[in-house]
Design an enzyme around this catalytic site. Structure first.
Site, mmCIF file in Angstrom:
data_model
loop_
_atom_site.group_PDB
_atom_site.id
_atom_site.type_symbol
_atom_site.label_atom_id
_atom_site.label_comp_id
_atom_site.label_asym_id
_atom_site.label_seq_id
_atom_site.Cartn_x
_atom_site.Cartn_y
_atom_site.Cartn_z
ATOM 1 C CG ASP A 181 -4.358 2.317 9.098
ATOM 2 O OD1 ASP A 181 -4.558 1.503 8.159
ATOM 3 O OD2 ASP A 181 -3.827 3.427 8.911
ATOM 4 C CD GLU B 115 -2.191 1.114 3.044
ATOM 5 O OE1 GLU B 115 -2.013 0.083 3.727
ATOM 6 O OE2 GLU B 115 -2.874 2.061 3.424
ATOM 7 C CG ASP C 258 -0.085 1.548 6.814
ATOM 8 O OD1 ASP C 258 1.048 1.023 6.814
ATOM 9 O OD2 ASP C 258 -0.315 2.695 6.380
ATOM 10 C CG ASP D 114 -7.698 4.595 5.676
ATOM 11 O OD1 ASP D 114 -8.947 4.438 5.667
ATOM 12 O OD2 ASP D 114 -7.131 5.701 5.692
#
Ligand code: 0RA
Length: 641
Positions: A507, A432, A505, A509
């Site tokens: 998180d 990403e 990541d 997102d």
């Protein structure tokens, strides 16, 4: 509940149970009988007993089944069927129930006297469960009494006991799987059991199945009962989708060759969810029941569209895939002597079933369309839009192909490929963001690790037609990098990497992007997942700083250990935020080095649960999606590690 016919009028007699083989063979080669001795095989033990009880339900003789995962690790399955017969079995000179539990293939339902419904794949008999259990206790209520017998490793510990007078009828089997056979694990997955029982309940209208988990601190209990059967199944699958007609269509027909049930409803989406079952077994590879369904459906909609002048004379026919766009359907066939074929033995082979299904639906489908003209029109309109989109998609695909030929070596510009050309050892990291992509590129071992950075959010394949999806540059790079092609034209043998690793990541997102990617693989390259090529990288969860020294920590257990090891020192612990925080060395050490990293392999669970997961995640119901991602951002619930 359906009441199957019997080919003879004979009721079960103890002597109809044929004696075939001893149980030592089962203990010697367990995988031959239950597929494996891993978690799958372990769960087969439960399916085997439950299948027998469901057979009773299909025969109209049982209305409820209770399954309990016991605190001691055992399983108890109870039903209110007729009870396993207890009278003397001529050939063995033993009670029938003893024979059923100690003799291979002596289910009593395998001979021509009965209509065996479930099973087929794992219809090997409860004796196999007995052989693979340290302890098994069977309790039967029948002929006015409670009877009981116990076994160890398949051998009777004592004779069948007549315990006490008791009314009603039923069977209860309690067993402990043998850890020496199931070396990997003897722990059942609640979710796996619940999913299968729910599926069984959907497939057997009106049957009540309960599941009780007594293993934890708090007892968990669930009940599955669907008076609408397949109609409820379709509603369940479409719960987070947007149906374009109110009522689920339902057809049912029985004949000498078997029985067929179909339920279906179209949604505004673009994917097709057609699940088929033969004798309650999910026929992942399809087969003759599905072929008959498809042929009849395509024909009925073409006839309807022509008849109403929605298709003009000059227009070509709607194709199957056009007609099935947005369709959710369940096909359930009951076949007297099922033939299972295909790589995973989940393809129905009985040729007579194709024409049976086709004939039934050639009559029922046009009638339904005529009776529901408004719904039928919306469905036909959607199909003709799909046909137009298909033509556009073909153009887009040709374009992708041509483009990939023009580019250097046919590979996307953003890909930093590895030097190895052996797929078995090659890995593709889908990373990403460009900055993390940069670190990964520095960190990697370029011999066998390739990096493909993905920028921003990739397109949601659940909400866009293929033509649009293929115009997306991120998707184009992905397809050309992996090399298999997609959809009908894909060939998994051409995969350029046998590890495709998603690195995002930790998180919300990151979880979203990971889900978008997984949805893409699930819809357009399912074989890549089925072959076990898709993985999720596990970047650390925490950084712990003592003075100037940073330690990356993978999980909560490691964090506790680290704290204990460094008691009294001042530690600055932070939740790891993003890949961008790490330099190349750290990324290599924590996440990419094959000797140190942990990867989660992506595995599909039961097909319908996967359908549900992806349509919830990526479908129209934004609220449902938000909740799902937050709950699962950390543990990626739908993946079995
Ligand atoms: C043999 C014959 C009959 C029923 C069963 C076995 C039977 C097996 C299991 C296993 C779990 N629950 C079960 N319930 C029944 C037919 C009995 C008859 O005709 O009365």
């Amino acid at each position: 509940m359906t009441k199957p016919k019997r080919s003879t009028g004979a009721s079960y007699e103890a002597d109809s149970i044929q004696v075939l083989e001893g149980l030592e063979a089962v203990r010697r080669r367990p995988a031959m009988y239950i597929g494996s001795t891993g978690p799958k095989g372990l769960h087969h033990l439960i399916w085997e007993v439950v299948d027998n009880a469901v057979d009773e339900a299909m025969a109209g003789q049982c209305t409820r089944i209770d399954v309990a995962l016991l605190a001691d690790g055992g399983v108890r399955v109870r039903d209110n069927g007729r009870g396993i017969p207890v009278d003397k079995h001529k050939a063995t000179d033993q009670p029938a129930v003893t024979t059923v539990l100690t003799t291979l293939h002596a289910g009593g339902k395998f001979d021509s006297g009965a209509y065996q419904v479930s099973g087929g794949l794992h219809g090997v008999g409860v004796s196999v469960v007995n052989a693979l259990s340290t302890n098994l206790k069977v309790e039967v209520v029948r002929d006015g009494f409670l009877w009981s017998q116990e076994f160890a490793y398949g051998q009777p510990k004592a004779k069948l006991k007549k315990v006490k007078p008791m009314k009603r009828t039923g069977t209860q089997v309690t067993f402990q799987a043998d850890p020496e056979i199931f070396e990997e694990t003897t722990t059942y997955s609640y979710k796996t059991v619940a999913n299968r029982l729910r599926e069984m309940a959907f497939l057997t209208k009106g049957l009540e199945i309960t599941l009780r988990d007594e293993r934890g601190e708090k007892v968990v209990e669930e009940t599955f009962k669907y008076s609408g059967g397949l109609v409820d199944f379709v509603k369940h699958l479409n719960a987070n989708r947007d149906p374009i007609h109110g009522k689920v269509a339902y057809f049912q027909q029985a004949s000498e060759d078997g029985e067929i049930e179909v339920a279906m409803q179209w949604t505004s989406g673009y994917n097709e969810t057609v699940l088929s079952f033969a004798n309650n077994i999910n026929t992942h590879e399809g087969g003759t029941h599905e072929e008959g369904f498809r042929t009849a459906l395509t024909r009925a909609l073409n006839d309807f569209a022509r008849g109403r002048n929605l298709l003009k004379e000059k227009d070509t026919n709607l194709q199957g895939e056009d007609v099935r766009e947005g369709l959710t359907a369940i096909i359930s066939a009951k076949v007297r002597h099922p033939q299972f074929e295909g790589q995973t033995k989940t393809k129905l082979g009985n040729t007579e079933i194709k024409s049976f299904v086709q004939k039934a639906l050639n009559k029922e489908l046009p009638e339904w369309l005529e009776k529901n003209p408004g719904d039928a029109r919306r469905i036909a309109d959607k199909a003709s839009q799909a046909a137009k989109a298909r033509a556009a998609a073909r153009q887009a695909r040709d374009l992708t192909r041509r483009k990939s030929l023009l580019e250097s070596g046919g590979l996307p510009g953003k890909l930093s490929d590895c030097s190895s050309k052996e797929p078995e050892v090659s890995e593709l990291f889908i990373v990403e963001g460009d900055s993390a992509g940069g670190s990964a590129k520095q960190a990697r071992s370029s011999e066998f690790q390739a990096i493909l950075p993905i920028r921003g959010k990739i397109i949601n394949v659940e909400k866009n037609r293929l033509a649009r999806v293929l115009q997306n540059t991120e998707i184009q790079s992905l397809i050309t990098a992996i090399g298999t092609g997609i959809g009908d034209e894909m060939s998994v043998e051409n995969a350029r990497y046998h590890k495709v690793i998603i690195l995002t990541d930790a998180d919300v997102d990151g979880a979203h992007i990971r889900t978008l990617l997984l949805t893409f693989f699930f819809r357009h390259m399912p074989q890549v997942i089925e072959h076990g090529y898709v993985y999720i990288a596990q970047p650390p969860l925490y950084s712990a700083k003592i003075g100037t020294k940073t330690t990356w920590i993978q999980n909560d257990a490691d964090l506790d250990r680290f704290k204990a090891d460094n008691e009294g020192r001042k530690i600055n612990i932070q939740r790891f935020k993003g890949l961008g925080e790490m330099n190349a060395d750290e990324l290599w050490d924590t996440t990419m080095d094959p000797d140190k990293r942990t990867l989660l392999r992506v595995e599909l669970e039961e097909q319908f649960t996967a359908e549900e997961t992806f349509s919830t995640l990526m479908g129209n119901d934004v609220e449902a999606r938000r909740i799902f991602i937050q709950q699962n951002a950390k543990d990626v619930r739908f993946l079995d590690a």
